[in-house]
Structure formats: C-alpha cells, structure tokens
Design an enzyme around this catalytic site. Sequence first.
Site, PDB file in Angstrom:
ATOM      1  CB  SER A  27       1.357   1.765  -0.396  1.00 37.58           C
ATOM      2  OG  SER A  27       2.111   0.850   0.375  1.00 37.58           O
ATOM      3  CG  HIS A  51      -2.019   1.614   2.290  1.00 37.57           C
ATOM      4  ND1 HIS A  51      -3.296   1.230   2.662  1.00 37.57           N
ATOM      5  CD2 HIS A  51      -1.328   0.461   2.085  1.00 37.57           C
ATOM      6  CE1 HIS A  51      -3.376  -0.093   2.660  1.00 37.57           C
ATOM      7  NE2 HIS A  51      -2.188  -0.585   2.317  1.00 37.57           N
ATOM      8  CG  ASP A  53       1.200  -2.008   2.860  1.00 37.91           C
ATOM      9  OD1 ASP A  53       0.023  -2.377   2.998  1.00 37.91           O
ATOM     10  OD2 ASP A  53       1.625  -1.400   1.865  1.00 37.91           O
ATOM     11  CG  MET A  55       3.695  -6.704   5.487  1.00 35.18           C
ATOM     12  SD  MET A  55       4.427  -7.098   3.894  1.00 35.18           S
ATOM     13  CE  MET A  55       3.595  -5.892   2.840  1.00 35.18           C
ATOM     14  CG  HIS A  84      -3.200  -3.453   4.671  1.00 32.18           C
ATOM     15  ND1 HIS A  84      -2.796  -3.696   3.368  1.00 32.18           N
ATOM     16  CD2 HIS A  84      -3.886  -4.557   5.058  1.00 32.18           C
ATOM     17  CE1 HIS A  84      -3.218  -4.893   2.987  1.00 32.18           C
ATOM     18  NE2 HIS A  84      -3.871  -5.440   4.002  1.00 32.18           N
ATOM     19  CG  MET A  86      -1.214  -7.452   5.129  1.00 34.55           C
ATOM     20  SD  MET A  86      -0.283  -6.859   3.703  1.00 34.55           S
ATOM     21  CE  MET A  86       0.161  -5.237   4.313  1.00 34.55           C
ATOM     22  CG  MET A 155      -5.533  -7.659   0.169  1.00 35.76           C
ATOM     23  SD  MET A 155      -4.467  -6.219   0.241  1.00 35.76           S
ATOM     24  CE  MET A 155      -2.997  -6.775  -0.614  1.00 35.76           C
ATOM     25  CG  ASP A 193      -3.242  -2.601  -0.881  1.00 38.28           C
ATOM     26  OD1 ASP A 193      -2.341  -2.238  -1.658  1.00 38.28           O
ATOM     27  OD2 ASP A 193      -3.041  -2.912   0.311  1.00 38.28           O
TER      28      ASP A 193
END
Length: 244
Positions: A27, A51, A53, A55, A84, A86, A155, A193
């Site tokens: 990540s 990966h 992330d 956000m 991913h 979020m 998660m 994760d």
Amino acid sequence: MKTGNCAVSVASGVEREKSMEIKLAPSILSADFAALGEDVRHVTPEADLLHVDVMDGHFVPNLTVGPAVVASLSKCTDLPLDCHLMIESPSDYYEQFAEAGASWITFHREATDDPGAEIEAIRSLGVRVGMSISPDTPFEEAKPWIRSLDLFLVMSVYPGFAGQRFIEAVLPKIESARQLVNESGVDVDIEVDGGIGEETAASAVAAGANVLVAGSAIFGASSPLEAARRIRNAVSELLGTDND
Ligand code: DX5
Ligand code: ZN
C-alpha cells in the site's frame, strides 16, 4: 512483474482447502509521496498488485490521493493498480479512476445503499470490481453480493490510517467469505487490509485471505523489498509450505 508468488494450503476455518496463489499488495499510503515511482520500483519484484488508498476526508477522517496520482502511477509501473475508495458517493468517480488506469476499483459497503448498482457501474467500465467492509460491518451486510465480485476486501483496521493494530475479531468474516466463495465455485479474491505484517499475515491466510495488503510493514521498513519477502516467508513458514 511477479517473481515472489507462493502457493500455500490454507484452512477455510471449516475445511482444509486447495492450494492457492497468495498475492501481495503493497500500500503506497506508507510510501514517500515525493519519491513514489522509486518506492514502487523497489518493491515491484515482490508485488502482485499496488494498493492505492483513496480517502476524501468525509467517509474517513483523512485525505490522500485521487485519479491524478493513479494516472501517474500507471505510467511508471506495470503492476495492476488496486484502488481502494474510502469515499462518499464513490460512483461519482469510477469513470475517472478507470480512465486513469485503475485495474481494480473497490467501494465500501457502508458508502452505498445499492451495492448492486455500484458493481454494475464498475463492471461496465471494464474494471475489476471490489467491495469492502469495515471492521464493525457484519458479514451478512456483504454476503448477498460477494458472488458478483472479483474482490472482497475485509478491513482489519478502521479505514483511514496506516500503522494500526490488526483486529483479530475480523478473522471469522474472512472464514465465512472463503467458505462462501469455495462452496459457490466462484473466482473471487479475498483481500485483507490493515495491520498486516510478518506476525499477522499467516493468520489472515489461514482464515482464507489470498490477497494481503501491507503498508507500514513494507514501506516503513529500512528495506521495503526485504520486508515484503519476510511477509511471504512468514506465510509459507507458518503454513509449512515452500516459497517459490
Ligand atoms: C487504511 C488503508 C490501508 C493502509 C494499511 O485505511 O486502507 O490500506 O495502507 O496500512 P497498514 O498496513 O500500515 O495497516
Ligand atoms: Zn486500503
């Protein structure tokens, strides 16, 4: 480039299962964003996916990166980009992430009332579809859609930040997902994760996960490549199998 895959035998929690490929997904959340290309190149020999992330400061109390960074990454790596999301209203952004080069797009179950529509929207863009559940979300909230996914992400920390402690209480959800996937004969990856490192990777794999995301355990180490190798070895050693 995949050079570090290992095939291991895992327990579903209910039965011993067939051998399956374990994929490692470093990540970038814990990488150096000013040297992202270089950090990615360092771990590439041990990485199967990268990966990313995403956000938004609303779904989670943190802000990270968006499609522009995915577009830059896609120019500097051949690794599939595992995005991913979020974020709230994730479907507002699927097209942008797909155009930027996302190979996988994962939305959160908690961010939508209509997972079926999210799945259809991502699939229509020719991108692999993932759905994630946060630690407090029961397995039953995800169960009806798991067979329609390419990736189910459990998660094992509260989404938002790297470096948190692995929550063991999520392991039964991984076991339930593995049992459902195997019994249904569908090809759905089960990803875990949060808090994954040498000490926790094997228990996640033993529960049935086959994709391991690791941020701080890899990019927080003095040698990210060696750290990634240690995670693979820990999985192989604890399950008594060989690492290729
Ligand atoms: C947390 C992110 C994770 C994070 C994991 O919300 O979804 O992908 O990068 O970081 P570690 O491996 O440090 O727990
Ligand atoms: Zn993540």
